[in-house]
Every structure is written in structure tokens, then in C-alpha cells.
Design a protein around this motif. Structure first.
Motif, PDB file in Angstrom:
ATOM      1  N   PRO A 168      -2.012  -1.948  -6.014  1.00  0.00           N
ATOM      2  CA  PRO A 168      -1.025  -1.812  -4.929  1.00  0.00           C
ATOM      3  C   PRO A 168       0.391  -1.543  -5.440  1.00  0.00           C
ATOM      4  CG  PRO A 168      -1.472  -4.129  -5.297  1.00  0.00           C
ATOM      5  CD  PRO A 168      -2.359  -3.367  -6.265  1.00  0.00           C
ATOM      6  N   ASP A 169       0.545  -0.459  -6.222  1.00  0.00           N
ATOM      7  CA  ASP A 169       1.858  -0.146  -6.772  1.00  0.00           C
ATOM      8  C   ASP A 169       2.491   0.983  -5.968  1.00  0.00           C
ATOM      9  OD1 ASP A 169       0.444   2.111  -7.560  1.00  0.00           O
ATOM     10  OD2 ASP A 169       0.283   1.477  -9.654  1.00  0.00           O
ATOM     11  N   GLU A 170       3.666   1.403  -6.388  1.00  0.00           N
ATOM     12  CA  GLU A 170       4.391   2.412  -5.618  1.00  0.00           C
ATOM     13  C   GLU A 170       3.671   3.754  -5.609  1.00  0.00           C
ATOM     14  OE1 GLU A 170       6.750   4.038  -2.996  1.00  0.00           O
ATOM     15  OE2 GLU A 170       6.761   1.918  -3.546  1.00  0.00           O
ATOM     16  N   ALA A 171       3.019   4.109  -6.709  1.00  0.00           N
ATOM     17  CA  ALA A 171       2.269   5.366  -6.746  1.00  0.00           C
ATOM     18  C   ALA A 171       1.132   5.343  -5.714  1.00  0.00           C
ATOM     19  CB  ALA A 171       1.711   5.611  -8.143  1.00  0.00           C
ATOM     20  N   SER A 172       0.455   4.230  -5.605  1.00  0.00           N
ATOM     21  CA  SER A 172      -0.613   4.117  -4.612  1.00  0.00           C
ATOM     22  C   SER A 172      -0.053   4.163  -3.205  1.00  0.00           C
ATOM     23  CB  SER A 172      -1.392   2.809  -4.824  1.00  0.00           C
ATOM     24  OG  SER A 172      -2.076   2.817  -6.051  1.00  0.00           O
ATOM     25  N   ARG A 173       1.061   3.477  -2.992  1.00  0.00           N
ATOM     26  CA  ARG A 173       1.668   3.495  -1.650  1.00  0.00           C
ATOM     27  C   ARG A 173       2.077   4.904  -1.252  1.00  0.00           C
ATOM     28  NH1 ARG A 173       3.325  -1.813  -3.293  1.00  0.00           N
ATOM     29  NH2 ARG A 173       5.106  -1.029  -4.463  1.00  0.00           N
ATOM     30  N   GLU A 174       2.640   5.653  -2.193  1.00  0.00           N
ATOM     31  CA  GLU A 174       3.052   7.019  -1.873  1.00  0.00           C
ATOM     32  C   GLU A 174       1.840   7.906  -1.606  1.00  0.00           C
ATOM     33  OE1 GLU A 174       4.979  10.108  -0.667  1.00  0.00           O
ATOM     34  OE2 GLU A 174       5.880   8.131  -0.984  1.00  0.00           O
ATOM     35  N   ALA A 175       0.748   7.677  -2.329  1.00  0.00           N
ATOM     36  CA  ALA A 175      -0.470   8.447  -2.090  1.00  0.00           C
ATOM     37  C   ALA A 175      -0.996   8.195  -0.686  1.00  0.00           C
ATOM     38  CB  ALA A 175      -1.529   8.086  -3.125  1.00  0.00           C
ATOM     39  N   VAL A 176      -0.976   6.931  -0.251  1.00  0.00           N
ATOM     40  CA  VAL A 176      -1.433   6.610   1.111  1.00  0.00           C
ATOM     41  C   VAL A 176      -0.527   7.280   2.137  1.00  0.00           C
ATOM     42  CG1 VAL A 176      -1.706   4.749   2.788  1.00  0.00           C
ATOM     43  CG2 VAL A 176      -2.546   4.459   0.450  1.00  0.00           C
ATOM     44  N   ARG A 177       0.781   7.158   1.936  1.00  0.00           N
ATOM     45  CA  ARG A 177       1.710   7.799   2.882  1.00  0.00           C
ATOM     46  C   ARG A 177       1.481   9.299   2.941  1.00  0.00           C
ATOM     47  NH1 ARG A 177       5.680   4.835  -0.238  1.00  0.00           N
ATOM     48  NH2 ARG A 177       6.153   2.804   0.712  1.00  0.00           N
ATOM     49  N   GLY A 178       1.319   9.926   1.768  1.00  0.00           N
ATOM     50  CA  GLY A 178       1.123  11.367   1.734  1.00  0.00           C
ATOM     51  C   GLY A 178      -0.164  11.801   2.400  1.00  0.00           C
ATOM     52  N   ALA A 179      -1.256  11.071   2.153  1.00  0.00           N
ATOM     53  CA  ALA A 179      -2.526  11.418   2.777  1.00  0.00           C
ATOM     54  C   ALA A 179      -2.448  11.263   4.287  1.00  0.00           C
ATOM     55  CB  ALA A 179      -3.641  10.552   2.200  1.00  0.00           C
ATOM     56  N   VAL A 180      -1.809  10.185   4.753  1.00  0.00           N
ATOM     57  CA  VAL A 180      -1.668   9.977   6.202  1.00  0.00           C
ATOM     58  C   VAL A 180      -0.825  11.078   6.820  1.00  0.00           C
ATOM     59  CG1 VAL A 180      -0.642   8.458   7.941  1.00  0.00           C
ATOM     60  CG2 VAL A 180      -2.077   7.493   6.133  1.00  0.00           C
ATOM     61  N   ARG A 181       0.274  11.443   6.163  1.00  0.00           N
ATOM     62  CA  ARG A 181       1.104  12.534   6.690  1.00  0.00           C
ATOM     63  C   ARG A 181       0.298  13.817   6.838  1.00  0.00           C
ATOM     64  NH1 ARG A 181       5.196  10.438   3.157  1.00  0.00           N
ATOM     65  NH2 ARG A 181       4.585  11.977   1.579  1.00  0.00           N
ATOM     66  N   THR A 182      -0.525  14.111   5.844  1.00  0.00           N
ATOM     67  CA  THR A 182      -1.306  15.351   5.875  1.00  0.00           C
ATOM     68  C   THR A 182      -2.320  15.333   7.009  1.00  0.00           C
ATOM     69  OG1 THR A 182      -1.056  15.604   3.488  1.00  0.00           O
ATOM     70  CG2 THR A 182      -2.842  16.842   4.539  1.00  0.00           C
ATOM     71  N   VAL A 183      -3.038  14.234   7.155  1.00  0.00           N
ATOM     72  CA  VAL A 183      -4.037  14.149   8.222  1.00  0.00           C
ATOM     73  C   VAL A 183      -3.377  14.237   9.591  1.00  0.00           C
ATOM     74  CG1 VAL A 183      -5.760  12.639   9.300  1.00  0.00           C
ATOM     75  CG2 VAL A 183      -5.699  12.889   6.806  1.00  0.00           C
ATOM     76  N   LEU A 184      -2.283  13.522   9.771  1.00  0.00           N
ATOM     77  CA  LEU A 184      -1.587  13.549  11.078  1.00  0.00           C
ATOM     78  C   LEU A 184      -1.027  14.927  11.391  1.00  0.00           C
ATOM     79  CD1 LEU A 184       0.216  10.087  11.205  1.00  0.00           C
ATOM     80  CD2 LEU A 184      -2.060  10.726  11.984  1.00  0.00           C
ATOM     81  N   ARG A 185      -0.617  15.643  10.359  1.00  0.00           N
ATOM     82  CA  ARG A 185      -0.112  17.003  10.578  1.00  0.00           C
ATOM     83  C   ARG A 185      -1.217  17.897  11.159  1.00  0.00           C
ATOM     84  NH1 ARG A 185       0.785  18.458   5.665  1.00  0.00           N
ATOM     85  NH2 ARG A 185      -0.894  19.986   5.437  1.00  0.00           N
ATOM     86  N   HIS A 186      -2.422  17.768  10.604  1.00  0.00           N
ATOM     87  CA  HIS A 186      -3.528  18.574  11.110  1.00  0.00           C
ATOM     88  C   HIS A 186      -3.932  18.141  12.526  1.00  0.00           C
ATOM     89  CE1 HIS A 186      -4.138  20.791   7.448  1.00  0.00           C
ATOM     90  NE2 HIS A 186      -4.335  19.694   6.732  1.00  0.00           N
TER      91      HIS A 186
END
Length: 505
Positions: free
Chosen positions: A484-502
Motif C-alpha cells: 500500500p505505497d504511493e506507487a500502488s495508490r497512483e496505479a489504482v487512481r490511474g486505472a479507475v480514471r481510465t475505466v470511468l473515462r470509457h
């Protein structure tokens, strides 16, 4: 030094141990490769049936012989099917055995036949069909069919040729008769040697134990140790030197231990979600939970989060209440999208058809809810549910706006057997068309799962699929909980942004 009693698996005989045995002897150990009747051993008189009890007697004879000779402590090693007669013999001579080594094998239980441990469903069906006929044995595999029993990773062409040439028919009675255990062997020290090229790993055993599977939770005991070998299902042929070293360490009581589950250390799947998320209330109907945005105005898009597995039926809480899934559901609800979690019936590798049916029913239930925009739905898969993506890749419905997968299993692991073409995302992706795909890849994934991801990506790139990969270079499987580090948090945010965009395009 130890006296190793080696028991080989299906279709094989003592010859498979030759190179490993030579190295053990060179180290000063005693070695006794058991010649199982009909499998490189003696043949019984004509008309005599060979069954599991016959093979247990073969192992007992060797144990008794070693005991009479007054050698060192006996370490009993069972590979594949060989663990069944080995365990049966240990149960009757527990006072003579110092340790049992489970070499890339299952955990046999009282009353259960060896056939139940055969992962390949087709091979199980062939065995039952042969039993209904007049034959007394199952023909050995041809050279290209050993993969049905396990990964051939690491085997040279010469080793595979020899394995095939010296194979024997497997007597049907050895597979169909129940193993009878009193429980005496259960008290003996044991070591599991897992072959990662065959899809097994200590991390997977730990995860299954954490989920509450009773037979595996019992392995979190000080008398139980584990080793991993980076090879396929026949390490005595693909890495005899490494196997010999591992067996010597096992005899000395070395190896990794599982971590017991206790209140002070929640297992990975029950650790808090790595991001702060809004407290969106849960609405439960049957197997399905909805997290509806509190400020929703009219029908909203939805993301259905599909848990992995197999998950033991007795696991509590059930997956739809795991923090990873509820965290994602509440996270998307905070962005105005209905988050959905569900429980499906993937309790064993034979349950994919049931899980697919449960998922399809849940999706229709979600789409029928008046608060959900039935034409804007995304499916998000995790871990072992990756194989369920095949149905949706093969025939993407128009309302499916995106398909995402985190650290997915995208092909059956070698020790899962064959599940048929229906659950083959590698084959199905060629028909995905313009369906947007998002794959979240853990850089420190286990070797077996990582190989399936790379196979899928190669197929996706080859057919021009619309796929975006979100990498977590230093992340492990279920990185949201274990890293649960910052790299993982950013990956989750990025994946969610991508899915929501679609979903909202």
C-alpha cells in the motif's frame, strides 16, 4: 545421514530418480527408490488386481527393509500420485518415519481416491470410461500429452523422450480405490516442495490458508516447512541437483513456514483499502451488493467488481465484503458511478462454469435496477476470475463499455488441468473488437501467473485489441493490500480514471 525412500508418480517408475539419487548418495545419504507393482516394479500373477493397497504394501516393504538394516532416519518422499501410497504407508508405520516430503503433490485425505487429485478433467473422464470397459489400466501419455499431468518446463527433449519411452500403464485400481488413513501420519513432520513452473507457490498456499481452507490452515504449524523450485512438475528430471539439495535441507528440518492467522495480523485480503474512500452505504440483494452514489441524479453507469478465486466455500467474510472490493466500489461511487460487488461460486477449478453463470445473472440484475444506466456498464476482474473474461471478450455486448483486470490469471495454471476453450481469454481476445481493455500488471507477480498475462498480452497486441496496461513495477499479487505505497495508490487512481473515462465517453 537420512535414508530417503522415493515414491514416483503416475505412469513412472524408479528410473525417474536416477540422477537425484546419485547426488543424494554422493552426499552420504541412503536412497531407496520404490518399485511400485506394475510401474517399473514386479508384475503380480496373471489375474491379480493392482490397486492402491498393492502400492502401499510396496512402500511398506521398503520401509521395513530399511528399518531392519538399522540405517538413519527415514524421509519418505512422494511425488504426484506417489504421495498416496507414501502417505498410506506412513500412516501404518508412523513410528518409523522422520518426515514426509510432498513433492509437487496434493494433500490426500482419508476416504478420497487418488483420481480426485488429477487436475485434468479430461483425464479423469478417460479414467472413468476405462473403468467402465474391460481394461485394467490407463495407457501412458504420448510424448506431447505429459502436460496434462503437469508442466514440462525444464525438461530437455532427451528427458521427455526417456520419460515417454519408459512409461508404464497406470493400473486403474490405484486411482479409483479410496485412501484409508487413521490420522497417525498427520502428526509427522512434513515438507512441501512446490514447483513454481507448475503453478504452485508458497504465497498461494499462504493465501489459501488465510482464506480459511481447513486442510491448508493446518499447515501453519512449526512442524511443516516449504520450499520452492523454479521448474515444472518433474524436478527430478529437470533439476536433479537442485532437488537433491532441497531434499537434504528438508531432512534437516529447514524450509519456510506459513504465518498463522491471528487477530494481530489480518490476512492480506482483509487488510484496509489503500485509499481513503467515501462511506457509501451498501444495499444487498441476494448475491449482489450495490454502492449507489448518494447524490445520483437519474440512472448512473456501473462497475461490477468480480472477485478472484478459487475461494473456499467456508471463507468468512465472503469476497463481496473484502476491503479491496468494497474499497473499489466505494471509490467509484464517489465519482458518481454505481459500484457493485458480488459472491460467485468459484470454490474450485472445476467451478468456472458455475461462476460464469452467477456473474451473468448478477450483471442482468444490476442492469435491471432503475438507478443503473443499463447501456453503460464496466466489468472489472481480479486474480483467478481472469478466466471469466473469455465469455465477455468473445461476444462483447454493446452495453459493455470497458473490461478491466487486476493481476489476472489469463490461462489455466499448469496444475489446474485443462478447462476447455470456453475459459481461454488468450483465444477469445481476437474477437473483442473495439472493446476497451485495461490490464493492471503486478511487476512482482508469481512466475506462473505472470506467464499467463504475457501470453494474453501477446495475443491482444497481435490482433490489435484496444488495451491499456497499468504497471505496478514493485507490486505483488493483490498489491492494494500487500504493497500500500504511493506507487500502488497512483496505479489504482490511474486505472479507475481510465475505466470511468470509457464509461462516460
Amino acid at each position: 545421514m537420512s535414508e530417503f525412500v522415493l515414491v514416483s508418480g503416475m505412469f513412472t517408475g524408479p528410473h525417474v530418480w536416477d540422477e537425484t539419487a546419485a547426488r543424494l548418495v554422493a552426499a552420504g545419504a541412503g536412497v531407496h527408490a520404490v518399485a511400485l507393482t506394475g510401474l517399473g516394479g514386479t508384475r503380480p500373477p496373471a489375474g491379480t488386481d493392482i490397486d492402491l493397497e498393492t502400492h502401499i504394501a510396496d512402500v511398506l516393504a521398503v520401509i521395513d527393509s530399511v528399518g531392519r538394516a538399522g540405517g538413519g532416519e527415514i524421509v519418505l518422499v512422494g511425488h504426484d500420485y506417489g504421495i498416496h501410497p507414501a502417505l498410506g504407508a506412513a500412516d501404518r508405520r508412523s513410528e518409523s518415519i522422520a518426515r514426509i516430503v510432498y513433492l509437487d503433490s496434493g494433500l490426500p485425505q482419508d476416504g478420497v481416491p487418488a483420481l480426485a487429485a488429477v487436475a485434468d478433467q479430461g483425464l479423469r473422464e478417460e479414467t472413468m470410461e476405462a473403468a467402465r470397459g474391460a481394461g485394467a489400466s490407463l495407457p501412458p501419455p504420448s510424448r506431447d500429452r505429459w502436460r496434462r499431468l503437469g508442466s514440462t518446463t525444464g525438461l530437455t527433449d532427451a528427458a521427455l523422450d526417456r520419460l515417454t519411452a519408459l512409461a508404464s500403464p497406470q493400473p486403474l485400481g490405484t486411482l479409483l480405490g479410496p485412501l484409508r488413513l487413521t490420522g497417525a501420519a498427520a502428526a509427522l513432520p512434513m515438507t512441501g516442495v512446490l514447483c513454481t513452473g507448475n503453478g504452485a507457490s508458497i504465497a498461494m498456499v499462504q493465501a489459501r490458508a488465510d482464506l480459511g481452507e481447513p486442510t491448508l490452515r493446518a499447515l501453519a504449524d512449526a512442524r511443516v516447512a516449504f520450499f520452492e523450485l523454479p521448474t515444472g512438475h518433474w524436478p527430478m528430471l529437470s533439476g536433479p541437483a537442485e532437488l537433491a539439495v532441497t531434499l537434504l535441507k528438508a531432512a534437516a528440518g529447514e524450509g519456510r513456514r506459513l504465518t498463522p492467522v491471528d487477530a494481530a495480523r489480518p490476512p492480506a485480503h482483509l487488510r484496509p483499502f489503500l485509499l481513503e474512500v467515501p462511506e457509501v452505504p451498501r444495499e444487498r440483494t441476494g448475491r449482489v451488493d450495490l454502492y449507489v452514489p448518494p447524490s445520483a441524479q437519474g440512472p448512473c453507469p456501473a462497475v461490477v467488481f468480480v472477485h478472484g478465486g478459487p475461494v473456499p466455500a467456508e471463507a468468512r467474510p465472503t469476497p463481496r465484503d473484502w476491503p479491496i472490493l468494497t474499497g473499489y466500489a466505494r471509490l467509484v461511487a464517489g465519482h458518481g458511478v454505481v459500484g457493485v460487488t458480488l459472491d460467485h461460486g468459484l470454490h474450485s477449478v472445476d467451478d468456472y462454469a458455475q461462476a460464469a453463470s452467477d456473474l451473468a445473472a448478477a450483471v442482468e440484475q444490476v442492469r435491471a435496477d432503475p438507478r443503473v444506466d443499463a447501456d453503460r456498464v464496466a466489468l472489472w476482474f481480479f486474480s483467478g476470475s481472469g478466466l471469466l473474461t473469455a465469455d465477455w471478450l468473445r461476444r462483447p455486448p454493446p452495453w459493455l463499455r470497458c473490461l478491466a483486470a487486476n493481476y489476472p490469471v489469463m490461462a489455466p495454471l499448469p496444475n489446474w488441468g485443462r478447462l476447455g476453450s470456453r475459459f481461454s481469454p488468450v483465444e477469445a481476445v481476437a474477437r473483442a473488437g473495439s472493446l476497451p481493455l485495461v490490464l493492471v500488471r503486478a511487476g512482482l507477480e508469481t512466475a506462473g501467473i505472470a506467464a499467463t498475462v504475457e501470453e494474453f498480452l501477446a495475443a491482444a497486441y497481435a490482433c490489435g485489441a484496444e488495451i491499456e496496461v497499468v504497471d505496478v513495477p514493485d507490486g505483488h499479487h493483490t498489491f492494494e493490500s500487500v504493497d500500500p505505497d504511493e506507487a500502488s495508490r497512483e496505479a489504482v487512481r490511474g486505472a479507475v480514471r481510465t475505466v470511468l473515462r470509457h464509461l462516460t465517453d
